[in-house]
Design a protein around this motif. Structure first.
Motif, mmCIF file in Angstrom:
data_model
loop_
_atom_site.group_PDB
_atom_site.id
_atom_site.type_symbol
_atom_site.label_atom_id
_atom_site.label_comp_id
_atom_site.label_asym_id
_atom_site.label_seq_id
_atom_site.Cartn_x
_atom_site.Cartn_y
_atom_site.Cartn_z
ATOM 1 N N LEU A 14 -50.202 -62.482 -5.514
ATOM 2 C CA LEU A 14 -49.675 -63.689 -4.474
ATOM 3 C C LEU A 14 -48.349 -63.223 -4.380
ATOM 4 O O LEU A 14 -47.927 -63.227 -2.936
ATOM 5 C CB LEU A 14 -49.708 -64.904 -5.334
ATOM 6 C CG LEU A 14 -50.818 -65.815 -5.259
ATOM 7 C CD1 LEU A 14 -51.735 -65.227 -6.427
ATOM 8 C CD2 LEU A 14 -50.473 -67.332 -5.314
ATOM 9 N N TYR B 153 -52.108 -58.579 6.342
ATOM 10 C CA TYR B 153 -53.037 -57.303 6.443
ATOM 11 C C TYR B 153 -53.846 -57.398 5.290
ATOM 12 O O TYR B 153 -54.859 -56.357 5.571
ATOM 13 C CB TYR B 153 -52.371 -56.401 6.910
ATOM 14 C CG TYR B 153 -51.513 -55.566 5.797
ATOM 15 C CD1 TYR B 153 -51.323 -55.960 4.500
ATOM 16 C CD2 TYR B 153 -50.853 -54.214 6.087
ATOM 17 C CE1 TYR B 153 -50.741 -55.185 3.405
ATOM 18 C CE2 TYR B 153 -50.119 -53.443 5.331
ATOM 19 C CZ TYR B 153 -50.103 -53.914 3.912
ATOM 20 O OH TYR B 153 -49.453 -53.188 2.893
ATOM 21 N N ASP C 49 -40.530 -62.159 4.460
ATOM 22 C CA ASP C 49 -40.744 -62.336 2.857
ATOM 23 C C ASP C 49 -41.996 -61.150 2.965
ATOM 24 O O ASP C 49 -43.254 -61.479 2.452
ATOM 25 C CB ASP C 49 -41.295 -63.422 2.414
ATOM 26 C CG ASP C 49 -41.605 -63.619 0.889
ATOM 27 O OD1 ASP C 49 -41.024 -62.573 0.113
ATOM 28 O OD2 ASP C 49 -42.463 -64.518 0.399
HETATM 29 C C1 LIG Z 1 -44.051 -60.837 -0.513
HETATM 30 S S1 LIG Z 1 -45.757 -61.307 -0.238
HETATM 31 C C2 LIG Z 1 -45.494 -62.752 0.952
HETATM 32 C C3 LIG Z 1 -45.697 -63.892 0.146
HETATM 33 C C4 LIG Z 1 -45.635 -65.166 0.864
HETATM 34 N N1 LIG Z 1 -44.639 -65.211 1.885
HETATM 35 C C5 LIG Z 1 -45.566 -66.379 0.020
HETATM 36 O O1 LIG Z 1 -44.712 -67.088 -0.141
HETATM 37 O O2 LIG Z 1 -46.930 -66.434 -0.642
HETATM 38 C C6 LIG Z 1 -45.680 -60.125 1.082
HETATM 39 C C7 LIG Z 1 -47.208 -59.970 2.159
HETATM 40 O O3 LIG Z 1 -46.930 -59.057 3.209
HETATM 41 C C8 LIG Z 1 -48.239 -58.586 3.296
HETATM 42 N N2 LIG Z 1 -48.070 -57.087 4.177
HETATM 43 C C9 LIG Z 1 -47.165 -56.156 3.847
HETATM 44 N N3 LIG Z 1 -47.260 -55.432 4.851
HETATM 45 C C10 LIG Z 1 -47.815 -55.926 5.984
HETATM 46 C C11 LIG Z 1 -47.959 -55.648 7.198
HETATM 47 N N4 LIG Z 1 -47.564 -54.246 7.642
HETATM 48 N N5 LIG Z 1 -48.538 -56.423 8.269
HETATM 49 C C12 LIG Z 1 -48.931 -57.569 7.499
HETATM 50 N N6 LIG Z 1 -48.837 -58.229 6.395
HETATM 51 C C13 LIG Z 1 -48.327 -57.353 5.451
HETATM 52 C C14 LIG Z 1 -48.630 -58.183 1.834
HETATM 53 O O4 LIG Z 1 -49.958 -57.783 1.712
HETATM 54 C C15 LIG Z 1 -48.039 -59.331 1.045
HETATM 55 O O5 LIG Z 1 -49.160 -60.194 0.841
#
Ligand SMILES: C[S@@+](CC[C@H](N)C(=O)[O-])C[C@H]1O[C@@H](n2cnc3c(N)ncnc32)[C@H](O)[C@@H]1O
Length: 224
Positions: A54, A113, A158
């Motif tokens: 998560l 993603y 984030d």
């Molecule tokens: C820190 S987590 C986000 C947590 C969310 N904000 C929460 O509070 O539950 C970052 C997320 O960004 C996604 N992610 C990373 N690089 C990405 C990209 N280039 N495009 C879309 N999503 C991405 C990851 O799979 C991950 O689930």
């Protein structure tokens, strides 16, 4: 009860935060295994580990984002990094409450993603009754954030740090004057965020680091 004042959403958030906290313990074990004599995790191991976790925004930061969205009557919010949708729930609850308070409509544009995470997020949005206020875009944000219709009131960044600046570059042309950009952990990872902060400082934002855990960057888009 938190600032959300919605027991259904809060019960769901409590369960998701508890799961994220448990996983954070596992992450500490993985990252610090070197101190127990084992090899440090490779970038591939870290990527594999993170792929189904998560990594949720902390509760107080989520509530703070709710409050910011209420304070500026946010109607279009962009969330850079949605995972299972924890922070999305705070943002969408605020947009829903703004709509309830003074009419009109609003949306949180989310980005994720990992297909399994996106599916889980959609189920969480449905359970919370917040789906009508969320447009979750599945895929790489460098593609999914190319289209944003209308002015953006607030952005939550984030995301894995390397993606923070590319995301903000895409969203910045759509920010209304006075828009707020929040970014997590900028104190803890100051040097890794150098690129992101350079963009902030060169593009008309006023910024400060708030003393939440790890540091929470609070930037305001100003014309002058
Ligand atoms: C820190 S987590 C986000 C947590 C969310 N904000 C929460 O509070 O539950 C970052 C997320 O960004 C996604 N992610 C990373 N690089 C990405 C990209 N280039 N495009 C879309 N999503 C991405 C990851 O799979 C991950 O689930």
């Amino acid at each position: 009860m938190s600032v959300l004042r919605d027991q259904t959403v809060e019960d769901l958030l409590a369960a998701l935060h508890a799961r994220s906290d448990e996983q954070a313990e596992l992450k500490r074990d993985l990252y610090y295994q070197r101190t127990r004599g084992a090899q440090a995790p490779t970038p591939d191991e870290i990527k594999a580990f993170r792929s189904d976790k998560l990594v949720a925004l902390d509760r107080d930061k989520g509530e703070f984002c709710y409050q910011l969205c209420r304070a500026n009557d946010a109607r279009r919010v962009v969330e850079v990094g949605s995972s299972y949708g924890v922070s999305t729930l705070y943002l969408a609850a605020a947009v829903r409450d703004n709509v309830r308070a003074s009419g009109g409509n609003g949306v949180v544009i989310g980005t994720e993603y990992e297909p399994a995470k996106a599916r889980a997020a959609v189920a969480n949005f449905k359970q919370a009754g917040l789906s009508p206020f969320i447009d979750l875009r599945e895929g790489d944000l460098r593609e999914t954030l190319k289209r944003i219709d209308g002015p953006v009131d607030l952005v939550l960044v984030d995301i894995w740090i390397a993606m923070a600046r590319p995301a903000l570059e895409l969203v910045t042309p759509h920010l209304k004057s006075g828009a707020i950009v929040i970014c997590d952990n900028t104190e803890q990872y100051r040097s890794e965020y150098a690129d992101y902060l350079a963009f902030i400082n060169a593009n008309g934002f006023r910024t400060m680091t708030l003393p939440f855990k790890g540091g929470l960057e609070f930037s305001v888009r100003c014309q002058r």
